[in-house]
Scaffold this active site. Sequence first.
Site, PDB file in Angstrom:
ATOM      1  N   CYS A  68      -6.112 -53.781 -48.155  1.00  0.00           N
ATOM      2  CA  CYS A  68      -6.744 -53.111 -49.285  1.00  0.00           C
ATOM      3  C   CYS A  68      -5.699 -52.854 -50.382  1.00  0.00           C
ATOM      4  CB  CYS A  68      -7.361 -51.785 -48.832  1.00  0.00           C
ATOM      5  SG  CYS A  68      -8.242 -50.916 -50.157  1.00  0.00           S
ATOM      6  N   ASP A  93      -5.420 -50.240 -52.085  1.00  0.00           N
ATOM      7  CA  ASP A  93      -5.087 -48.808 -52.094  1.00  0.00           C
ATOM      8  C   ASP A  93      -3.563 -48.588 -52.096  1.00  0.00           C
ATOM      9  OD1 ASP A  93      -4.622 -46.056 -51.161  1.00  0.00           O
ATOM     10  OD2 ASP A  93      -6.794 -46.036 -50.829  1.00  0.00           O
ATOM     11  N   ARG A 151      -1.853 -46.268 -51.192  1.00  0.00           N
ATOM     12  CA  ARG A 151      -1.308 -45.555 -50.032  1.00  0.00           C
ATOM     13  C   ARG A 151      -1.101 -46.468 -48.827  1.00  0.00           C
ATOM     14  NH1 ARG A 151      -6.122 -41.381 -49.999  1.00  0.00           N
ATOM     15  NH2 ARG A 151      -7.126 -43.374 -50.399  1.00  0.00           N
ATOM     16  N   HIS A 201      -8.238 -49.660 -43.739  1.00  0.00           N
ATOM     17  CA  HIS A 201      -7.668 -48.321 -43.526  1.00  0.00           C
ATOM     18  C   HIS A 201      -8.784 -47.298 -43.523  1.00  0.00           C
ATOM     19  CE1 HIS A 201      -7.868 -46.840 -47.784  1.00  0.00           C
ATOM     20  NE2 HIS A 201      -7.960 -48.140 -48.010  1.00  0.00           N
ATOM     21  N   CYS A 241     -11.160 -45.357 -46.698  1.00  0.00           N
ATOM     22  CA  CYS A 241     -11.138 -46.330 -47.799  1.00  0.00           C
ATOM     23  C   CYS A 241     -12.230 -45.975 -48.823  1.00  0.00           C
ATOM     24  CB  CYS A 241     -11.365 -47.733 -47.240  1.00  0.00           C
ATOM     25  SG  CYS A 241     -11.339 -49.020 -48.509  1.00  0.00           S
TER      26      CYS A 241
END
Length: 223
Positions: free
Chosen positions: A41, A43, A45, A97, A100
């Site tokens: 992803c 993302d 993080r 994750h 999400c």
Amino acid sequence: MKLDTLFEKNREWARDIEARTPGFFSRLLQQQSPQYLWIGCSDSRVPANEIVGLLPGELFVHRNVANVVVHSDLNCLSVMEFAIDSLQVKHIMVVGHYGCSGVAAAMQNQRIGIADNWLRHVQDVRNQHREWLYSLPDGPLRLDALCELNVLEQSLNVCQTTVVQDAWARGQEVVVHGWVYGLHNGLINDLRMSVKSPDALAGAYAEALANLHARYAERNGRA
Ligand code: ZN
């Protein structure tokens, strides 16, 4: 944080690596030979290299919103073809994750914009597993479950691409894995779907899905 800081940090980082491993960058310049392709992803993080402690040159990476693998996505397919045919990676991991936002938006039919069309693929996953998914209470448990189901389905998609099918047909060793990363503890959960041949695909998927169902039944029972 000012942009200047980023340049400062960059110089520090390059200095550090070179100090620890003299000649690091000049060797990297000659060739890259990663063994792994990470499909994850976008993302911020979930920084691929950092999570698994790999240096530049050791991990080939493709990231998009909600780690979706679509058969008509030329971007993802090109990355996969280059990774498999040219770099000869041995492992492809689809890494979702928990928590999400893309998966959450898909779950809740939330309108975002263009991404709705992309997340439609995650909604397909939700709909495919609707009956089981909605037997779980609404909330984090159901969302975690969809994050995992999405990984299983996207791993299945990876296995079914012409790129992977062709590699297997010519006897090239490529193993496809499904993983989920925990934002809350920094740890990766192996969904135990590791596929290394077309024959193993259906069995591996069924086994991983049964394992997923059992784990969530237990978590739901405990709740
Ligand atoms: Zn995400």
